[in-house]
Write an enzyme that holds these catalytic residues in place. Structure first.
Site, PDB file in Angstrom:
ATOM      1  CD  GLU A  44      -2.945   8.022   5.787  1.00  0.00           C
ATOM      2  OE1 GLU A  44      -1.775   7.691   5.581  1.00  0.00           O
ATOM      3  OE2 GLU A  44      -3.792   7.259   6.293  1.00  0.00           O
ATOM      4  CD  GLU A  61      -2.353   1.297   2.875  1.00  0.00           C
ATOM      5  OE1 GLU A  61      -2.703   0.226   3.416  1.00  0.00           O
ATOM      6  OE2 GLU A  61      -2.565   2.405   3.393  1.00  0.00           O
TER       7      GLU A  61
END
Ligand SMILES: *[C@@H]1O[C@H](CO)[C@@H](O)[C@H](O)[C@H]1NC(C)=O
Ligand SMILES: *[C@@H]1O[C@H](CO)[C@@H](O)[C@H](O)[C@H]1NC(C)=O
Length: 320
Positions: free
Chosen positions: A141, A136
């Site tokens: 974020e 991932e």
């Protein structure tokens, strides 16, 4: 400046200051092409957010997903009080049909979600899985009122990062193994200004660029809209990206020497989502000065607080 210092700076400039090979434009996503080439995911949030991901039809009907000729917008519900037994506040999570291995992804973003209770992300995930097999990559974020972007990798055991590694950003954690530290991953906090949240939005956003290369690993660059040093090939969406361009060091760099790229990463689909509370934003709600109550309660009862919780994408280009 000593000769050694000049030589080592020149070396760093050569090794880190740009992409390492030429890339050609493969796919362009602008406006309604997101509706044609991405899927709306509706499952329960794997990160336990106070969110109700709605399908494409519901998202269009409520204008939570909207495309014009040159924009694609994903917002969250800003009208409803959410009842205690509901799944959460309406929002959107989309994933690309296409998956990419060695590639450069250029995101031209005008606005990102921000505000207490929010946890937005632009990231990529192995098509094959199951997670964390194939890895991932979190490109954008953050939570709440953060001002600096966090980029991280999450992998199976055996991938870590050593120092120094020629990145602009600050190391937050170095072990990418999802079993370590409650799946914190290996993260780098960006150093350039306006990389996240209200600051990012106030200047009209900017560009995030991900390079994935079996030989070089993973590099992530960022330029704010107001940064005159953004390369023309990035800001103008050129059809080719040349290693001759000078890009400067990436904000985040994840080299291959202690994390063989092909072992831990395979072709990935791209994802945008906006969740609320959950594993990260739920645990940091009060320390982020977001209020005395609980995160879930805040999300349920304050629809007005989520007016800034939207993605506005100018374009997403993928080069191979
Ligand atoms: C949907 O959202 C877009 C973008 O914010 C806006 O321009 C448009 O007017 C909205 N449509 C409706 C029906 O509210
Ligand atoms: C890089 O520059 C060299 C020398 O000017 C040129 O020969 C080469 O074609 C350029 N490469 C790319 C990919 O543009």
């Amino acid at each position: 400046m000593t000769l050694m210092r000049i030589l080592s700076l020149a070396f760093l400039a050569l090794v880190y200051a740009t992409i390492t090979q030429a890339y050609c434009l493969k796919d362009t996503y602008i406006g309604s092409s997101f509706f044609d080439n991405w899927r709306w995911e509706t499952f329960d949030d794997p990160t336990h957010g106070r969110v109700n991901y709605v399908d494409k039809w519901a998202a269009q009907a409520a204008n939570l997903s909207y495309a014009s000729d040159n924009k694609f917008i994903m917002r969250v519900d800003t009208y409803q009080i959410v009842s205690g037994n509901a799944r959460g506040r309406d929002s959107v999570r989309i994933i690309s049909n296409a998956a990419y291995g060695d590639s450069v992804t250029v995101l031209d973003l005008a606005h990102m979600p921000v505000g207490c209770g929010t946890w937005p992300a632009f990231w990529s995930l192995s098509r094959a899985g199951p997670w964390p097999n194939g890895g991932e990559i979190d490109i954008i974020e953050g939570v709440h009122k953060n001002t600096q972007n966090l980029a991280s990798l999450h992998t199976t055991p055996g991938c870590s990062m050593r120092e120094p590694r020629g990145q602009n950003g600050q190391v937050i954690s170095s072990n990418c193994d999802t079993n370590v530290n409650y799946n914190q991953g290996c993260g780098t906090s960006f150093s350039k200004g306006n990389s996240y949240g209200a600051g990012f939005n106030s200047v009209g956003g900017g560009w995030f660029v991900l390079e994935r290369s079996g030989a070089e690993g993973i590099n992530i660059w960022f330029w704010s809209r107001s940064d005159p040093s953004v390369p023309l090939s990035v800001s103008q969406g050129f059809k080719t990206l040349s290693p001759n361009d000078s890009w400067g060091p990436p904000e985040a760099r994840f080299p291959t020497d202690s994390c063989n790229h092909a072992t831990f990463f395979d072709p990935h689909r791209m994802i945008f989502d906006t969740t609320f509370c959950g594993d990260w934003a739920g645990a940091t709600f009060s320390s982020a000065n977001c209020g005395p109550g609980s995160c879930n309660d805040f999300v349920d009862k304050n629809p007005d607080s989520f007016r800034e919780a939207y993605w506005e994408i100018n374009s997403l280009r993928v080069y191979e």
